[in-house]
Scaffold this motif. Structure first.
Motif, PDB file in Angstrom:
ATOM      1  N   ARG A  31       0.839  -1.205   0.000  1.00 44.42           N
ATOM      2  CA  ARG A  31       0.000   0.000   0.000  1.00 44.42           C
ATOM      3  C   ARG A  31       0.873   1.254   0.000  1.00 44.42           C
ATOM      4  O   ARG A  31       0.581   2.228  -0.703  1.00 44.42           O
ATOM      5  CB  ARG A  31      -0.924  -0.007   1.221  1.00 44.42           C
ATOM      6  N   VAL A  32       1.935   1.233   0.784  1.00 47.35           N
ATOM      7  CA  VAL A  32       2.837   2.386   0.820  1.00 47.35           C
ATOM      8  C   VAL A  32       3.549   2.541  -0.529  1.00 47.35           C
ATOM      9  O   VAL A  32       3.691   3.651  -1.047  1.00 47.35           O
ATOM     10  CB  VAL A  32       3.857   2.234   1.957  1.00 47.35           C
ATOM     11  N   ALA A  33       3.983   1.431  -1.099  1.00 48.62           N
ATOM     12  CA  ALA A  33       4.653   1.485  -2.401  1.00 48.62           C
ATOM     13  C   ALA A  33       3.728   2.064  -3.462  1.00 48.62           C
ATOM     14  O   ALA A  33       4.153   2.869  -4.308  1.00 48.62           O
ATOM     15  CB  ALA A  33       5.117   0.089  -2.810  1.00 48.62           C
ATOM     16  N   GLU A  34       2.472   1.679  -3.403  1.00 49.42           N
ATOM     17  CA  GLU A  34       1.500   2.210  -4.370  1.00 49.42           C
ATOM     18  C   GLU A  34       1.326   3.711  -4.184  1.00 49.42           C
ATOM     19  O   GLU A  34       1.243   4.470  -5.157  1.00 49.42           O
ATOM     20  CB  GLU A  34       0.160   1.499  -4.191  1.00 49.42           C
ATOM     21  N   ALA A  35       1.284   4.157  -2.923  1.00 54.26           N
ATOM     22  CA  ALA A  35       1.127   5.585  -2.650  1.00 54.26           C
ATOM     23  C   ALA A  35       2.342   6.376  -3.132  1.00 54.26           C
ATOM     24  O   ALA A  35       2.218   7.507  -3.605  1.00 54.26           O
ATOM     25  CB  ALA A  35       0.911   5.814  -1.157  1.00 54.26           C
ATOM     26  N   LEU A  36       3.528   5.779  -3.029  1.00 55.34           N
ATOM     27  CA  LEU A  36       4.740   6.456  -3.494  1.00 55.34           C
ATOM     28  C   LEU A  36       4.777   6.555  -5.013  1.00 55.34           C
ATOM     29  O   LEU A  36       5.395   7.456  -5.582  1.00 55.34           O
ATOM     30  CB  LEU A  36       5.985   5.719  -2.991  1.00 55.34           C
ATOM     31  N   GLY A  37       4.145   5.604  -5.670  1.00 53.30           N
ATOM     32  CA  GLY A  37       3.998   5.659  -7.111  1.00 53.30           C
ATOM     33  C   GLY A  37       5.272   5.458  -7.917  1.00 53.30           C
ATOM     34  O   GLY A  37       5.311   5.774  -9.101  1.00 53.30           O
ATOM     35  N   GLY A  38       6.315   4.977  -7.287  1.00 56.08           N
ATOM     36  CA  GLY A  38       7.546   4.732  -8.024  1.00 56.08           C
ATOM     37  C   GLY A  38       8.373   5.963  -8.283  1.00 56.08           C
ATOM     38  O   GLY A  38       9.496   5.867  -8.790  1.00 56.08           O
ATOM     39  N   GLU A  39       7.858   7.141  -7.957  1.00 53.46           N
ATOM     40  CA  GLU A  39       8.582   8.378  -8.210  1.00 53.46           C
ATOM     41  C   GLU A  39       9.212   8.950  -6.948  1.00 53.46           C
ATOM     42  O   GLU A  39      10.118   9.772  -7.014  1.00 53.46           O
ATOM     43  CB  GLU A  39       7.643   9.426  -8.824  1.00 53.46           C
ATOM     44  N   CYS A  40       8.709   8.523  -5.811  1.00 51.52           N
ATOM     45  CA  CYS A  40       9.213   9.016  -4.534  1.00 51.52           C
ATOM     46  C   CYS A  40       9.725   7.839  -3.711  1.00 51.52           C
ATOM     47  O   CYS A  40       9.438   6.678  -4.005  1.00 51.52           O
ATOM     48  CB  CYS A  40       8.115   9.739  -3.752  1.00 51.52           C
ATOM     49  N   ALA A  41      10.488   8.157  -2.681  1.00 54.54           N
ATOM     50  CA  ALA A  41      10.991   7.135  -1.775  1.00 54.54           C
ATOM     51  C   ALA A  41      10.702   7.566  -0.346  1.00 54.54           C
ATOM     52  O   ALA A  41      10.551   8.760  -0.055  1.00 54.54           O
ATOM     53  CB  ALA A  41      12.500   6.939  -1.967  1.00 54.54           C
ATOM     54  N   LEU A  42      10.624   6.600   0.534  1.00 54.91           N
ATOM     55  CA  LEU A  42      10.467   6.919   1.944  1.00 54.91           C
ATOM     56  C   LEU A  42      11.735   7.583   2.454  1.00 54.91           C
ATOM     57  O   LEU A  42      12.845   7.197   2.094  1.00 54.91           O
ATOM     58  CB  LEU A  42      10.221   5.651   2.760  1.00 54.91           C
ATOM     59  N   TYR A  43      11.577   8.562   3.327  1.00 54.07           N
ATOM     60  CA  TYR A  43      12.734   9.189   3.954  1.00 54.07           C
ATOM     61  C   TYR A  43      13.117   8.457   5.235  1.00 54.07           C
ATOM     62  O   TYR A  43      14.301   8.235   5.511  1.00 54.07           O
ATOM     63  CB  TYR A  43      12.434  10.652   4.276  1.00 54.07           C
ATOM     64  N   GLY A  44      12.119   8.082   6.035  1.00 53.91           N
ATOM     65  CA  GLY A  44      12.415   7.483   7.328  1.00 53.91           C
ATOM     66  C   GLY A  44      11.477   6.360   7.683  1.00 53.91           C
ATOM     67  O   GLY A  44      10.361   6.266   7.171  1.00 53.91           O
ATOM     68  N   LEU A  45      11.943   5.495   8.571  1.00 55.92           N
ATOM     69  CA  LEU A  45      11.194   4.335   9.026  1.00 55.92           C
ATOM     70  C   LEU A  45      11.468   4.156  10.515  1.00 55.92           C
ATOM     71  O   LEU A  45      12.628   4.118  10.929  1.00 55.92           O
ATOM     72  CB  LEU A  45      11.630   3.097   8.244  1.00 55.92           C
ATOM     73  N   VAL A  46      10.412   4.075  11.317  1.00 55.33           N
ATOM     74  CA  VAL A  46      10.549   3.892  12.760  1.00 55.33           C
ATOM     75  C   VAL A  46       9.836   2.603  13.153  1.00 55.33           C
ATOM     76  O   VAL A  46       8.662   2.412  12.840  1.00 55.33           O
ATOM     77  CB  VAL A  46       9.943   5.075  13.543  1.00 55.33           C
ATOM     78  N   SER A  47      10.557   1.723  13.827  1.00 57.42           N
ATOM     79  CA  SER A  47       9.977   0.482  14.356  1.00 57.42           C
ATOM     80  C   SER A  47       9.699   0.695  15.835  1.00 57.42           C
ATOM     81  O   SER A  47      10.629   0.856  16.633  1.00 57.42           O
ATOM     82  CB  SER A  47      10.946  -0.686  14.157  1.00 57.42           C
ATOM     83  N   ASN A  48       8.423   0.679  16.224  1.00 58.20           N
ATOM     84  CA  ASN A  48       8.039   1.079  17.578  1.00 58.20           C
ATOM     85  C   ASN A  48       7.165   0.052  18.290  1.00 58.20           C
ATOM     86  O   ASN A  48       6.769   0.277  19.430  1.00 58.20           O
ATOM     87  CB  ASN A  48       7.297   2.422  17.524  1.00 58.20           C
ATOM     88  N   ALA A  49       6.837  -1.070  17.659  1.00 58.12           N
ATOM     89  CA  ALA A  49       5.925  -2.033  18.283  1.00 58.12           C
ATOM     90  C   ALA A  49       6.568  -2.658  19.512  1.00 58.12           C
ATOM     91  O   ALA A  49       7.773  -2.909  19.543  1.00 58.12           O
ATOM     92  CB  ALA A  49       5.544  -3.124  17.284  1.00 58.12           C
ATOM     93  N   GLY A  50       5.775  -2.892  20.541  1.00 62.80           N
ATOM     94  CA  GLY A  50       6.312  -3.524  21.737  1.00 62.80           C
ATOM     95  C   GLY A  50       5.226  -3.974  22.690  1.00 62.80           C
ATOM     96  O   GLY A  50       4.140  -3.375  22.748  1.00 62.80           O
ATOM     97  N   ILE A  51       5.496  -5.047  23.411  1.00 64.02           N
ATOM     98  CA  ILE A  51       4.649  -5.526  24.499  1.00 64.02           C
ATOM     99  C   ILE A  51       5.581  -5.886  25.645  1.00 64.02           C
ATOM    100  O   ILE A  51       6.776  -6.053  25.452  1.00 64.02           O
ATOM    101  CB  ILE A  51       3.794  -6.749  24.093  1.00 64.02           C
ATOM    102  N   LEU A  52       5.030  -6.008  26.862  1.00 67.56           N
ATOM    103  CA  LEU A  52       5.903  -6.328  27.985  1.00 67.56           C
ATOM    104  C   LEU A  52       5.232  -7.286  28.966  1.00 67.56           C
ATOM    105  O   LEU A  52       5.595  -8.445  29.053  1.00 67.56           O
ATOM    106  CB  LEU A  52       6.336  -5.032  28.687  1.00 67.56           C
TER     107      LEU A  52
END
Length: 266
Positions: A31-52
């Protein structure tokens, strides 16, 4: 996320995913790749999932270690090749676990050339021990992954710290494999979220009585890693960052605690 998207229409899109599911993460990536449309790239990625709290090591590992690996592997190809940024939200318990582990175990996780196969091999030893003995501190000590004082007094912290330690090891592998990106982990510190509110010592207390940061304050380190530079304390990839008592962004190798209290004697 949905509320934020409503407040910033056209600028923010909420994409739901389950970090424990290949299919869910793959669908989100598409879905993100489709939104980028092949012309743009992601700048940043944050992995935040967690349980304890109250989760066996298997579930902690799936969310806190395998989950980040799955998400990072899926989305890295969408990231801009030069200067893209990856932030893995970790815990100060992770470097503590390096300190309690047998030296050869700790060294193997951060060795040059160590990748997911080596990390997963160590994790399998821990998962097998947990299946056979639960979070028994002596059993984990016997395989070289002791938890120090947490093993007896707070086994949830021991298991959580192990999972975060494996995630940081993979972050380090990615930093070495992608030198044109900035890839780092960040410990947000004690943040007033449901994870903290479930701790017996803080349960039912307002934030002001816990000494915890607000969620807004808790993201400061990640934001500086996403958008800052050397003048902001960003020293490079493959490191563990945190916000010091004086407000500086400080860092250390993943096997050590960042110097959040300042220089010796400070």
């Amino acid at each position: 996320a949905a509320q934020l998207a409503e407040r910033a229409p056209g600028r923010v899109a909420a994409v739901q995913l389950d970090v424990t599911s290949d299919a869910s993460v793959g669908a989100a990536r598409d879905r993100v790749a489709e939104a980028l449309g092949g012309e743009c790239a992601l700048y940043g990625l944050v992995s935040n999932a967690g349980i304890l709290w109250g989760h066996p090591l298997r579930e902690l590992y799936e969310v806190c270690a395998e989950g980040p690996r799955r998400v990072l592997d899926a989305f890295l190809p969408l990231l801009q090749k030069d200067g893209g940024r990856v932030v893995v939200v970790t815990s100060g318990l992770a470097p503590l676990m390096h300190g309690y582990a047998a030296p050869e175990r700790s060294a193997a996780l951060v060795a040059e050339g160590a990748g997911w196969p080596e990390i997963a091999r160590a994790a399998r030893d821990c998962l097998k021990t947990a299946e056979d003995h639960g979070p028994d501190g002596a059993a984990f000590e016997a395989i070289g992954f002791g938890g120090g004082p947490f093993a007896g007094a707070a086994p949830d912290f021991h298991m959580y710290g192990l999972a975060k330690m494996f995630a940081d090891a993979y972050m380090l592998h990615l930093a070495r494999a992608h030198p044109r990106l900035l890839v780092a982990s960040v410990d947000p510190g004690l943040v007033y979220t449901s994870l903290i509110q479930q701790m017996p010592r803080y349960e039912g207390k307002p934030r002001e009585e816990t000494g915890a940061k607000s969620p807004h304050e808790g993201v400061e380190g990640a934001m500086r890693l996403l958008f800052g530079g050397p003048r902001d304390g960003v020293e490079g990839s493959g490191r563990l960052y945190a916000i010091a008592k004086d407000g500086r962004l400080v860092s250390s190798p993943v096997t050590e605690m960042p110097p959040v209290k300042g220089p010796a004697g400070g």
